[in-house]
Design a protein around this motif. Structure first.
Motif, mmCIF file in Angstrom:
data_model
loop_
_atom_site.group_PDB
_atom_site.id
_atom_site.type_symbol
_atom_site.label_atom_id
_atom_site.label_comp_id
_atom_site.label_asym_id
_atom_site.label_seq_id
_atom_site.Cartn_x
_atom_site.Cartn_y
_atom_site.Cartn_z
ATOM 1 N N ARG A 224 0.834 -1.197 0.000
ATOM 2 C CA ARG A 224 0.000 0.000 0.000
ATOM 3 C C ARG A 224 0.875 1.256 0.000
ATOM 4 O O ARG A 224 2.091 1.193 0.202
ATOM 5 C CB ARG A 224 -0.930 -0.004 1.215
ATOM 6 C CG ARG A 224 -1.857 -1.200 1.281
ATOM 7 C CD ARG A 224 -2.563 -1.266 2.631
ATOM 8 N NE ARG A 224 -3.434 -0.097 2.822
ATOM 9 C CZ ARG A 224 -3.943 0.226 4.006
ATOM 10 N NH1 ARG A 224 -3.661 -0.490 5.095
ATOM 11 N NH2 ARG A 224 -4.733 1.289 4.110
ATOM 12 N N HIS A 225 0.231 2.395 -0.205
ATOM 13 C CA HIS A 225 0.928 3.678 -0.202
ATOM 14 C C HIS A 225 1.554 3.908 1.173
ATOM 15 O O HIS A 225 0.920 3.641 2.201
ATOM 16 C CB HIS A 225 -0.061 4.798 -0.520
ATOM 17 C CG HIS A 225 0.577 6.089 -0.900
ATOM 18 N ND1 HIS A 225 1.223 6.904 0.020
ATOM 19 C CD2 HIS A 225 0.699 6.720 -2.105
ATOM 20 C CE1 HIS A 225 1.688 7.970 -0.592
ATOM 21 N NE2 HIS A 225 1.388 7.890 -1.883
ATOM 22 N N ALA B 135 -0.636 5.804 3.571
ATOM 23 C CA ALA B 135 -2.008 5.318 3.416
ATOM 24 C C ALA B 135 -2.917 5.764 4.547
ATOM 25 O O ALA B 135 -4.118 5.976 4.335
ATOM 26 C CB ALA B 135 -2.006 3.792 3.304
ATOM 27 N N ILE C 269 -4.272 9.226 3.710
ATOM 28 C CA ILE C 269 -5.166 9.175 2.552
ATOM 29 C C ILE C 269 -6.504 8.546 2.938
ATOM 30 O O ILE C 269 -7.582 9.016 2.535
ATOM 31 C CB ILE C 269 -4.494 8.392 1.404
ATOM 32 C CG1 ILE C 269 -3.223 9.109 0.935
ATOM 33 C CG2 ILE C 269 -5.446 8.186 0.242
ATOM 34 C CD1 ILE C 269 -2.409 8.335 -0.079
ATOM 35 N N GLU C 270 -6.441 7.491 3.735
ATOM 36 C CA GLU C 270 -7.673 6.810 4.133
ATOM 37 C C GLU C 270 -8.532 7.711 5.022
ATOM 38 O O GLU C 270 -9.771 7.746 4.874
ATOM 39 C CB GLU C 270 -7.316 5.512 4.862
ATOM 40 C CG GLU C 270 -8.451 4.531 4.971
ATOM 41 C CD GLU C 270 -7.987 3.168 5.436
ATOM 42 O OE1 GLU C 270 -8.848 2.303 5.683
ATOM 43 O OE2 GLU C 270 -6.761 2.961 5.563
ATOM 44 N N ARG D 220 -9.935 2.135 1.635
ATOM 45 C CA ARG D 220 -8.756 1.257 1.727
ATOM 46 C C ARG D 220 -8.263 0.873 0.329
ATOM 47 O O ARG D 220 -7.056 0.852 0.094
ATOM 48 C CB ARG D 220 -9.098 0.001 2.528
ATOM 49 C CG ARG D 220 -7.942 -0.985 2.599
ATOM 50 C CD ARG D 220 -8.291 -2.228 3.395
ATOM 51 N NE ARG D 220 -7.240 -3.211 3.333
ATOM 52 C CZ ARG D 220 -6.129 -3.211 4.055
ATOM 53 N NH1 ARG D 220 -5.936 -2.237 4.935
ATOM 54 N NH2 ARG D 220 -5.226 -4.143 3.927
ATOM 55 N N THR E 91 -5.827 3.165 -1.400
ATOM 56 C CA THR E 91 -4.438 3.226 -0.932
ATOM 57 C C THR E 91 -3.595 2.051 -1.407
ATOM 58 O O THR E 91 -2.393 2.022 -1.157
ATOM 59 C CB THR E 91 -4.403 3.260 0.600
ATOM 60 O OG1 THR E 91 -4.940 2.024 1.117
ATOM 61 C CG2 THR E 91 -5.216 4.429 1.139
#
Length: 606
Positions: A76-77, A80, A83-84, A98, A101
């Motif tokens: 994942r990023h 994350a 972002i989430e 989710r 990401t």
């Protein structure tokens, strides 16, 4: 050298966080990453690679534990969490937030029973590339002064980063579609987390300067979407990357410390390794107790292999046996952790007790003296034609059929041996490979495989064929020994052809000069438009031989024609009147209309 291992969900990720990221030390449950690294005496990991900008990271940034968990553990990023949170605040569902990401395919997809192949249920998340310098470099780094230690660490950084740059520019491909049939170069670059270690895993601590470069499997496609690297392409070029790393490390050490390198035979009949000249060989045994354990186990495994197969193991089988011996002799992790300063004091005291203070204190002085002797004896000259012959002969005997990356690895080994640490011109390894492919190989089978063109390497009317053909099939001698013998025989033939061309290039009476073909700009394989077959370009050796034969035949034909004309003129008109003798006889006879300059020659081989 560079060794490789994969990082997969489960045990692979646990080993990454509990071992690799903390210097192979002992990390208790719940201990923060930075605290564990400080206790182990290793620096924190840093990000490297050209693909960091797409994730908002910068080369040289410290690898945090959460970033590593998200990117290297879940695909994942690395940011994350933020972002989430932003997507959830904007009203997105938890599943959509989710999924936004995830870089590429989620690893949960592979765990599904619907997955066709069982091996895809435990997908790759990263590959761990371990960069280890030669043994004598570890010794100089551990026993030298602080200035030498800093310079060697800088050489390690430069050689490692340049090798990673070559991998991402020339090797790394992204794949997509059914079975990964679509493959193109990656858009940005690789995403790599680098962790430095100072010692080996042995129960008795020994110096081992090495870096774990954990390469994320995630990369961007040309259209900007995320996918997985082509792991088989990366792994196929690991040996070529290993040879490039060694070549660059040698070059940096020689340029910054003034040291030279010499080949050292570790196992009789096998490839030698390059080591710093002038460092006492006994120190290698002191430093590599782990190597001795592996060699003892490897000898037993090799004997068993020979009894079962009836012949010594080849290069691929030998590497597999070495990995098996390393696994069998792997010691448990140590619980005692020391800082680098304490480790260097302990290593120095141990070496002095074993071999005396004179050897340890004069290590850099002896290395500089040995370098002067090496560079006075070895000329830094690379002959591309001879290097191409050497490369093809060794790879052919070792492998039979081979690919371009096999030639590239051997060309870099040739440069390391020929230059002994002197800088090489960028792209010289590729020029050697191109000359080898154009002049001395032919395609075989399907795909991009090739093999040596034996007709081009040695024509059927020479004695070399009788020598080399049985040599390539002889199983009693070690493979590398046969390869070196074949390379030496072919190189001797090229030199003999060059000497013959130089001797035959001087213009003789009634001789027709035929210039030798120059292959300074070799052309690739060309396709015949009639039947589509691949035709090999003429080789320099064959051209030289044909040129010499053409010159001799032309000279004989012209001489015979002139003699016939003289006899016919004498019969028809009688003997020609003799002219008055010249006061000064000419130094030599010339053909009318031909200008001759003593000491000059024409033709030759480039």
């Amino acid at each position: 050298m560079i060794s490789k291992s994969e990082v997969r969900p489960g045990a692979g990720v646990r080993y990454l966080f509990r071992g690799v990221m903390v210097g192979d030390g002992h990390r208790t449950a719940g201990m923060p990453l930075r605290a564990a690294q400080d206790e182990a005496g290793v620096p924190p990991g840093v990000w490297k690679g050209g693909g960091l900008a797409a994730l908002g990271l910068t080369a040289g940034d410290v690898v945090s534990e959460r970033q590593a968990e998200l990117l290297l553990g879940e695909g994942r990023h690395p940011d994350a969490d933020r972002i989430e949170r932003e997507l959830l605040a904007a009203g997105q569902s938890p599943a959509r937030a989710r999924r936004a990401t995830v870089l590429g395919r989620p690893i949960e997809h592979n765990r599904s029973p619907k997955t066709e192949k069982a091996k895809e249920r435990t997908p790759w998340l990263a590959m761990d590339l371990v960069f280890r310098a030669p043994s004598t470099a570890h010794i100089a780094w551990a026993l030298g002064d602080d200035e030498t230690r800093v310079v060697l660490e800088l050489c390690q950084d430069i050689a490692r980063d340049k090798t990673l740059a070559w991998l991402e520019e020339s090797v790394a491909h992204i794949r997509w579609g059914s079975g990964g049939k679509h493959r193109k170069p990656i858009r940005d670059g690789l995403i790599v987390a680098v962790f430095r270690h100072y010692e080996s895993r042995a129960a008795e601590s020994k110096p081992l300067l090495h870096d774990h470069a954990v390469v994320s499997i995630r990369a961007r496609r040309p259209d900007g979407t995320w996918g997985n690297l082509s792991a088989d392409t990366m792994l196929a070029n690991i040996v070529a990357a290993d040879c490039l790393y060694t070549l660059l490390f040698m070059q940096e050490v020689s340029a910054r410390l003034g040291w030279a390198w010499e080949p050292r035979e570790v196992t009789p009949g096998r490839r030698p390794v390059m080591e710093i000249a002038g460092i006492d060989q006994r120190l290698i045994g002191w430093q590599s107790t782990r190597r001795q354990q592996i060699e003892d186990a490897l000898s037993v495994l090799t004997d068993t292999y020979e009894e079962r197969q009836g012949h010594p193991p080849g290069e691929k089988a030998g590497y597999a046996l070495a990995c098996q011996a390393a696994d069998q002799t792997r010691p448990p992790k140590r619980t005692e952790l020391l800082s680098l300063t304490e480790l260097r004091k302990r290593w120095r005291a141990s070496a002095i007790r074993a071999y005396g203070a004179d050897i340890v204190d004069r290590l850099a002085e002896l290395a500089r003296a040995a370098a002067a002797a090496v560079w006075a004896r070895v000329r830094p000259v690379v002959d591309i034609a001879l290097a191409a012959v050497d490369t093809v002969a060794v790879v052919y005997v070792m492998r039979g059929a081979f690919a371009r990356h096999h030639l590239l690895a051997e060309a870099r080994r040739h440069l390391a041996y020929a230059l002994r640490g002197r800088p090489h011109q960028p792209g010289l390894d590729e020029r050697i490979v191109q000359a080898a492919v154009d002049d001395h190989t032919r395609p075989v089978g399907r795909g991009r495989r090739m093999t040596a063109d034996l007709r081009a390497l040695y024509p059927s009317d020479t004695e070399d064929q009788a020598v080399l053909r049985p040599l390539t099939r002889k199983r009693s001698a070690p493979q590398y020994e046969r390869a070196r013998f074949a390379a030496g025989a072919l190189a001797a033939r090229v030199r003999a052809a060059r000497r013959a061309e130089r001797l035959g290039s001087r213009r003789l009476p009634y001789a027709v000069a035929v210039p030798a073909a120059s292959r300074s700009h070799p052309g690739p394989f060309r396709t015949d438009r009639k039947d589509g077959r691949l035709l090999e370009a003429e080789t320099g050796v064959a051209t030289v031989e044909q040129t010499r034969q053409t010159m001799e035949a032309a000279a004989a034909k012209v001489a015979a024609t002139v003699q016939d004309s003289k006899r016919a003129r004498a019969l028809a008109h009688g003997p020609r009147p003799q002219s008055a003798p010249a006061t000064t006889p000419p130094p030599h006879t010339q053909q009318p209309g031909t200008q001759h300059t003593p000491g000059r020659s024409s033709g030759g081989v480039t």
